[in-house]
Scaffold this active site. Structure first.
Site, PDB file in Angstrom:
ATOM      1  N   ALA A  94       0.868  -1.173   0.000  1.00  0.00           N
ATOM      2  CA  ALA A  94       0.000   0.000   0.000  1.00  0.00           C
ATOM      3  C   ALA A  94       0.910   1.229   0.000  1.00  0.00           C
ATOM      4  O   ALA A  94       2.072   1.151   0.410  1.00  0.00           O
ATOM      5  CB  ALA A  94      -0.879  -0.011   1.246  1.00  0.00           C
ATOM      6  N   GLU A 121      -0.914  -9.137  -0.483  1.00  0.00           N
ATOM      7  CA  GLU A 121      -2.352  -9.321  -0.259  1.00  0.00           C
ATOM      8  C   GLU A 121      -3.105  -9.356  -1.587  1.00  0.00           C
ATOM      9  O   GLU A 121      -4.082 -10.101  -1.750  1.00  0.00           O
ATOM     10  CB  GLU A 121      -2.857  -8.203   0.662  1.00  0.00           C
ATOM     11  CG  GLU A 121      -2.267  -8.352   2.074  1.00  0.00           C
ATOM     12  CD  GLU A 121      -2.395  -7.116   2.947  1.00  0.00           C
ATOM     13  OE1 GLU A 121      -2.056  -6.009   2.481  1.00  0.00           O
ATOM     14  OE2 GLU A 121      -2.834  -7.251   4.106  1.00  0.00           O
ATOM     15  N   GLU A 153       4.650  -4.849   7.256  1.00  0.00           N
ATOM     16  CA  GLU A 153       3.961  -3.711   7.883  1.00  0.00           C
ATOM     17  C   GLU A 153       4.471  -3.376   9.271  1.00  0.00           C
ATOM     18  O   GLU A 153       4.480  -2.205   9.676  1.00  0.00           O
ATOM     19  CB  GLU A 153       2.443  -3.975   7.937  1.00  0.00           C
ATOM     20  CG  GLU A 153       1.749  -3.940   6.587  1.00  0.00           C
ATOM     21  CD  GLU A 153       1.765  -5.263   5.841  1.00  0.00           C
ATOM     22  OE1 GLU A 153       2.485  -6.201   6.267  1.00  0.00           O
ATOM     23  OE2 GLU A 153       1.063  -5.370   4.827  1.00  0.00           O
ATOM     24  N   GLY A 161       0.560  -4.836   0.881  1.00  0.00           N
ATOM     25  CA  GLY A 161      -0.650  -4.869   0.051  1.00  0.00           C
ATOM     26  C   GLY A 161      -0.437  -5.596  -1.269  1.00  0.00           C
ATOM     27  O   GLY A 161      -1.394  -6.110  -1.864  1.00  0.00           O
TER      28      GLY A 161
HETATM   29  N1  CAA Z   1       4.580   3.208  -0.910  1.00  0.00           N
HETATM   30  C1  CAA Z   1       4.990   4.341  -1.504  1.00  0.00           C
HETATM   31  N2  CAA Z   1       6.112   4.436  -2.244  1.00  0.00           N
HETATM   32  C2  CAA Z   1       6.867   3.333  -2.365  1.00  0.00           C
HETATM   33  C3  CAA Z   1       6.517   2.122  -1.763  1.00  0.00           C
HETATM   34  C4  CAA Z   1       5.304   2.069  -1.012  1.00  0.00           C
HETATM   35  N3  CAA Z   1       4.875   0.945  -0.439  1.00  0.00           N
HETATM   36  N4  CAA Z   1       7.478   1.203  -2.047  1.00  0.00           N
HETATM   37  C5  CAA Z   1       8.402   1.843  -2.814  1.00  0.00           C
HETATM   38  N5  CAA Z   1       8.026   3.131  -3.003  1.00  0.00           N
HETATM   39  C6  CAA Z   1       8.733   4.149  -3.770  1.00  0.00           C
HETATM   40  C7  CAA Z   1       9.967   4.659  -3.020  1.00  0.00           C
HETATM   41  O1  CAA Z   1       9.602   5.626  -2.070  1.00  0.00           O
HETATM   42  C8  CAA Z   1      10.794   5.213  -4.153  1.00  0.00           C
HETATM   43  O2  CAA Z   1      10.254   6.448  -4.530  1.00  0.00           O
HETATM   44  P1  CAA Z   1      11.260   7.705  -4.857  1.00  0.00           P
HETATM   45  O3  CAA Z   1      12.040   7.233  -6.065  1.00  0.00           O
HETATM   46  O4  CAA Z   1      10.310   8.819  -5.157  1.00  0.00           O
HETATM   47  O5  CAA Z   1      12.123   7.887  -3.666  1.00  0.00           O
HETATM   48  C9  CAA Z   1      10.481   4.242  -5.309  1.00  0.00           C
HETATM   49  O6  CAA Z   1       9.272   3.580  -4.956  1.00  0.00           O
HETATM   50  C10 CAA Z   1      11.568   3.187  -5.477  1.00  0.00           C
HETATM   51  O7  CAA Z   1      11.742   2.533  -4.222  1.00  0.00           O
HETATM   52  P2  CAA Z   1      13.163   2.402  -3.485  1.00  0.00           P
HETATM   53  O8  CAA Z   1      14.074   3.518  -3.905  1.00  0.00           O
HETATM   54  O9  CAA Z   1      12.893   2.237  -2.022  1.00  0.00           O
HETATM   55  O10 CAA Z   1      13.678   1.034  -4.126  1.00  0.00           O
HETATM   56  P3  CAA Z   1      14.694  -0.012  -3.485  1.00  0.00           P
HETATM   57  O11 CAA Z   1      15.048  -0.954  -4.566  1.00  0.00           O
HETATM   58  O12 CAA Z   1      15.804   0.691  -2.762  1.00  0.00           O
HETATM   59  O13 CAA Z   1      13.827  -0.778  -2.364  1.00  0.00           O
HETATM   60  C11 CAA Z   1      11.859  -1.910  -1.517  1.00  0.00           C
HETATM   61  C12 CAA Z   1      12.723  -1.571  -2.761  1.00  0.00           C
HETATM   62  C13 CAA Z   1      12.643  -2.835  -0.574  1.00  0.00           C
HETATM   63  C14 CAA Z   1      10.608  -2.622  -2.020  1.00  0.00           C
HETATM   64  C15 CAA Z   1      11.515  -0.608  -0.772  1.00  0.00           C
HETATM   65  O14 CAA Z   1      10.973   0.318  -1.703  1.00  0.00           O
HETATM   66  C16 CAA Z   1      10.490  -0.782   0.316  1.00  0.00           C
HETATM   67  O15 CAA Z   1      10.828  -1.255   1.403  1.00  0.00           O
HETATM   68  N6  CAA Z   1       9.202  -0.395   0.053  1.00  0.00           N
HETATM   69  C17 CAA Z   1       8.165  -0.447   1.049  1.00  0.00           C
HETATM   70  C18 CAA Z   1       7.675  -1.857   1.280  1.00  0.00           C
HETATM   71  C19 CAA Z   1       6.627  -1.882   2.343  1.00  0.00           C
HETATM   72  O16 CAA Z   1       6.852  -1.561   3.489  1.00  0.00           O
HETATM   73  N7  CAA Z   1       5.397  -2.316   1.977  1.00  0.00           N
HETATM   74  C20 CAA Z   1       4.283  -2.399   2.890  1.00  0.00           C
HETATM   75  C21 CAA Z   1       3.478  -1.135   2.844  1.00  0.00           C
HETATM   76  S1  CAA Z   1       2.254  -1.056   4.112  1.00  0.00           S
HETATM   77  C22 CAA Z   1       0.977  -1.981   3.526  1.00  0.00           C
HETATM   78  O17 CAA Z   1       1.033  -2.556   2.464  1.00  0.00           O
HETATM   79  C23 CAA Z   1      -0.223  -1.973   4.429  1.00  0.00           C
HETATM   80  C24 CAA Z   1      -1.310  -2.884   3.993  1.00  0.00           C
HETATM   81  O18 CAA Z   1      -1.253  -4.085   4.157  1.00  0.00           O
HETATM   82  C25 CAA Z   1      -2.542  -2.327   3.472  1.00  0.00           C
END
Ligand code: CAA
Length: 260
Positions: free
Chosen positions: A66, A114, A134, A111
């Protein structure tokens, strides 16, 4: 106008939904969820639909979760609305009357995992990474992860993945029963489309009835599920396609199904 965040393509009864926000690793914000909802509603009303493939744009991620930026501005009310929207859309995808196949081509987190869990079948690239991270954010799964992951891989493994937030590589995802098979990234979509085309060539009513019996049966006691199977099995004998399928076997020729 901005690009659609969900791309829809259709070919011979197989629809492909591509989550299309590669600059944010296809993170699910409200716009994506609303567009996905619209796309799924249109597919649900299409009698020619045989199978659906779900994948992510950009080659690095299926869906990385998400949208954390959007969620960072939420209080409990907005979070409840967002989780409810996510649940409604994923339930609608899951309830499509035809097989839905996830082609997981990279990060499949939160998400995103999911979303994949709302699909009947999950196939992955060798680059895929699964997880429910999360708790790293002080959150918990909000689009069905606590429920569908536990049903798919067992409560203890789901709990471990959710409590630790650890990422699972594609080969482990196969071992724990989350993913059915792994293909090289370059082959994944082709292999999944081959599979979808194979399903699309079977008796359409038979495939839909099989999905219904499996899905309804899983939520029911065994005797109720078995009774449902008897009913759905019997109803297929009212279809021209079942007559054609059995006749073709007897005459030693390929069957030609007409969805009748
Ligand atoms: N939401 C918003 N933006 C996201 C995102 C997310 N879940 N995941 C990645 N992005 C964005 C980053 O912010 C980045 O944007 P910018 O270029 O503008 O800075 C872009 O995508 C590329 O990501 P990274 O530079 O972080 O890429 P990476 O290769 O270094 O890392 C990754 C990849 C490990 C997937 C890392 O992006 C990450 O940890 N993302 C978040 C994963 C996460 O925590 N997901 C769970 C979200 S909460 C949820 O999903 C709740 C639910 O159940 C409803």
């Amino acid at each position: 106008m901005s690009d659609p965040t969900v791309l829809v393509a259709a070919d011979a009864g197989v629809a492909t939904l591509t989550i299309n926000r590669p600059s944010a690793l296809n993170a699910l914000n409200s716009t994506v969820l609303v567009e996905l909802d619209r796309a799924v509603s249109a597919l649900a009303a299409d009698p020619s639909l045989r199978a659906v493939v779900v994948t992510g744009a950009g080659g690095k991620a299926f869906v990385a979760g998400a949208d954390i930026v959007e969620m960072s501005a939420y209080g409990p009310q907005a979070a409840r609305r967002f989780a409810s929207l996510g649940h409604r859309v994923l339930a609608a995808l899951e309830a499509l009357p035809v097989p839905v196949i996830a082609a997981v081509n990279g990060f499949c987190l939160g998400g995103g995992c999911e979303l994949a869990l709302s699909c009947d079948l999950i196939y992955a690239s060798d680059t895929a990474r699964f997880g429910q991270p999360e708790v790293n954010l002080g959150l918990m799964p909000g689009f069905g992860g606590t429920q569908r992951l536990a049903r798919r891989v067992g409560a203890a493994r789901a709990a471990e993945l959710i409590y630790t937030a650890r990422q699972v590589k594609a080969d482990e995802a196969v071992r724990i029963g989350l993913v059915l098979d792994v293909f090289p990234l370059a082959d994944l979509l082709g292999r999944v489309h081959e599979m979808a085309a194979g399903i699309a060539a079977k008796g359409p009513a038979a495939v839909r009835a099989s999905k219904l019996a499996i899905a309804r049966g899983l939520d029911a006691p065994l005797a109720v599920g078995n009774a449902l199977e008897i009913e759905t099995f019997a109803n297929l004998f009212d279809t021209a396609d079942a007559r054609e399928g059995m006749q073709a076997f007897v005459e030693k020729r390929p069957a030609h199904f007409r969805n009748a």
